[in-house]
Structure formats: C-alpha cells, structure tokens
Design an enzyme around this catalytic site. Structure first.
Site, PDB file in Angstrom:
ATOM      1  N   ASP A 188       0.841  -1.208   0.000  1.00 36.70           N
ATOM      2  CA  ASP A 188       0.000   0.000   0.000  1.00 36.70           C
ATOM      3  C   ASP A 188       0.872   1.252   0.000  1.00 36.70           C
ATOM      4  OD1 ASP A 188       0.822  -0.789   2.558  1.00 36.70           O
ATOM      5  OD2 ASP A 188      -1.038  -0.191   3.561  1.00 36.70           O
ATOM      6  N   ASP A 206       1.115  -1.669 -13.848  1.00 39.67           N
ATOM      7  CA  ASP A 206       0.148  -0.826 -14.569  1.00 39.67           C
ATOM      8  C   ASP A 206       0.232   0.610 -14.046  1.00 39.67           C
ATOM      9  OD1 ASP A 206      -0.892  -3.034 -15.951  1.00 39.67           O
ATOM     10  OD2 ASP A 206      -2.962  -2.335 -15.736  1.00 39.67           O
TER      11      ASP A 206
HETATM   12 MG    MG Z   1      -1.612  -6.749 -15.867  1.00 38.07          MG
END
Ligand code: MG
Ligand code: IPM
Length: 355
Positions: free
Chosen positions: A217, A245
């Site tokens: 986190d 991503d």
């Molecule tokens: Mg992926």
C-alpha cells in the site's frame, strides 16, 4: 534464430504487425518466424486458448513475441478455457518466472505523464515481477458458505520460488542503480513473511545492493508521490501486476511499456523468453487503428537484446521510438491523432536515419 509470433486477440494482431514491419526493416540474417494461435482466436479455431501445437512451437523457438489475449466473446466461458489461460499457461509451462517491466520517462515527454513534469522526469525504474506463483497459481474454487456462494483463491510462496526471483532481482539491480526495493504485505500475510525473510537471506550474497522493504500500500503511494526513489522493485505476481500498470501511467501511457518474461533456459543466442506489451487486448478499440504499437515495438527490442544477443539492433529500435515521440507522433492514448499504422510508418522511417 527462431521467433514464435503469437498475436492473439483484440489489438494484439495490429500492434504485433507493426513490430514485424520493424523487424523486417532490420533484415537480420538467419531468422525464421512461426505464427501460432493463442487466446480467443485459438479457442474459436481449436476449442482451447493454448493448443498443444502452439506450446510445441513455443518450446522450439528461441524467443516468443506475444500480442495480447482476451475477448468479450469468451466472457462466459469457464476459467480454464478463457483466453487469459493462454498467457498464464505459457508462463508456467515454459518456466518463465521472472517478468521484467521497465518504466522510464521519455526525455522531453514529461507532459505525457499524469504526474507533475519534474516528478515524471525522475522515473527510471524496473519492476521484477514473479510470474509462476502467488494467488495466480494457487488452488481456487467455489464453496457454500453462510453468506451464499464463496469464491476462494490460495496465496502461497515457498522459499525456493522466492530465492530464484530474488537472485534475478539482485542481479538486475547490480546492472542498474544497485538499489532493490522488495514489496510485500508482511504485516498481514504469511506469504509475505516468508518472502521478506528469504529476500534478506539472498541479499547477503549481494552486499553491494542496498535492499529495503516496503508494504504494497505504501509502495503504491510512493510510486505516485516520489517515483524517483525507486531503482529496481521486486515483488510477487499479484502486487507486480498492479504496480506495473500504475508505473506505466506515471510514464505516460500503458501503450508505451514493454515486458520480458524470462526463465532459466539458455539458447544459443541468449536467454529464452516471451516478450509482450504490458497492455491488454482492448477489444473495444480493436481494428480501428487506435492502438499504440510502441509497447509491442519496444517488446521486440527487448527480445532482440535478451534472447537473440542483438544489442545494437535493440538500441536502434529504442532510439527510433524515442525519436518519433520527440517528433510528436502520438496516437489517441497520448492526445494525438496518429493511427497504429502511421506510428509504425514513422518508426520504420526513423529507423532508416539511425545507423
Ligand atoms: Mg496486468
Ligand atoms: C499482465 C496481464 C495478465 C496478468 C492477464 C492478462 C492474465 O494483466 O500481463 O499484466 O494478470 O498477468
């Protein structure tokens, strides 16, 4: 030198076609290409997303160039027949346990990032994602519970699995800034406790690398707050999927980032591997010339470098891509209007100006 080409679904075939134009332009001697079916395309032709003949082709190759898999037509299929099983199956069947996902800002293109320009300028990191274990490959199922149907997925890592990715990560860090951040959730997960202890143990073999640990986190927050602090990140399959991503959006677009999936097998020319853009099949924009082929072209560059020992050609492709981005050849994902084919044209033209 044998390359297996698996274009797959959605925008996969369009972006791979542009990478193949670039490969053709290089006129490498002794190159043989095979094309195989994967994903929904394979399911519709062979009733399986990863047919045996595709796997055989993969095993016989020195490297694989992969597009993307996933299609709406398969949304209702049972999980073992879904297109995603093609890439998961290739990764596990071929022992490709280390996924390298570099994310670096393109100089002068900081305005493409969702971050402030001076923050974006500082990004130069590489995510080493473990690819053969974790909750992705654990047992899973559905059972009855007091709250109705319950889905469950087992998450695990054993020491041997962590050790081999740790060695890859430390060696990768040695070739970069000698700083390795291991990302886990050791305050909650047993999986992460073993992960962290094993990272520390392997780290003793690499005294020159500064190892630190970060909860996932916090890592997600730090990645947008001050990404310049990261050099090499090593993490498990699920956290690596998510963080890579996120790292791509920090650079500019998911359409820009390439990846290499490597195992232990060595070929005559380098390390056997599978190379793919980190983006998916984006079926909503397939066939419209809207896809950015840069990630696929940069995946080809990684393939040439790691699997075929063609460093000069890889660097030439990377310079051509930087060149067209500096020239402002952008597709819709970067606020421009160039089509997939036009971006490919520009890269091929640029290549001719670079020796
Ligand atoms: Mg992926
Ligand atoms: C990726 C993708 C895959 C993954 C999907 C398509 C199974 O998101 O390569 O990052 O989750 O690994």
């Amino acid at each position: 030198m044998k390359i297996a080409i698996f274009p797959g679904d959605g925008i996969g075939p369009e972006v791979v076609a542009q990478a193949l134009r670039v490969l053709d332009e290089l006129s490498l001697p002794g190159l043989t290409l095979f094309e195989g079916d994967v994903g929904a395309a394979a399911y519709h032709r062979h009733d399986h997303p990863l047919p045996e003949e595709t796997l055989e082709m993969a095993r016989a190759a020195d490297a694989i160039l992969f597009g993307a898999v996933g299609d709406f037509s398969c949304d209702d299929l049972p999980r073992h027949l879904r297109p995603e099983q093609a890439i998961l199956g290739l990764r596990s069947e071929l022992g490709l346990f280390a996924n390298l996902r570099p994310a670096a800002g393109f100089p002068g293109l900081e305005h493409l990032s969702s971050l402030k320009p001076d923050v974006a300028r500082s990004i130069d990191l590489l995510v080493v994602r473990e690819l053969n274990g974790d909750v992705y490959f654990g047992e899973k199922g559905e059972r009855d519970s007091d709250g109705g149907r319950e889905g469950w997925d087992a998450m695990s890592y054993n020491e041997a699995e962590v050790r081999r990715i740790a060695h890859t990560a430390f060696r990768t860090a040695m070739g970069r800034g000698k700083k390795l951040t291991s990302v886990d959730k050791a305050n909650v997960l047993e999986t992460s406790r073993i992960w962290r202890e094993t990272m520390i143990e392997v780290g003793r073999d690499y005294p020159e690398v500064a190892l630190d640990h970060m909860y996932v986190d916090n890592a997600a927050m730090q990645l947008v707050k001050s990404p310049g602090q990261f050099d090499t990140i090593v993490t498990g399959n699920l956290f690596g999927d998510i963080l890579s991503d996120q790292a791509s959006a920090c650079v500019g677009s998911i359409g820009l980032l390439a990846s290499a999936s490597l195992g232990e097998r060595q070929t005559e020319y380098g390390t056997f591997g599978l190379y793919e853009p980190i983006h998916g099949s984006a079926p909503d924009i397939a066939g419209q010339g809207k896809a950015n082929p840069v990630a696929a072209v940069l995946s080809l560059a990684m393939l040439l470098r790691h699997s075929l020992g063609c460093e000069a050609e890889a660097a030439r492709i990377e310079r051509a891509v930087e060149g067209i981005l500096t020239d402002g050849v952008f597709g819709g994902d970067l606020g421009g209007s160039a089509s997939t084919g036009e971006i490919g044209d520009a890269i091929v033209r640029k290549l001719l100006t670079i020796s």
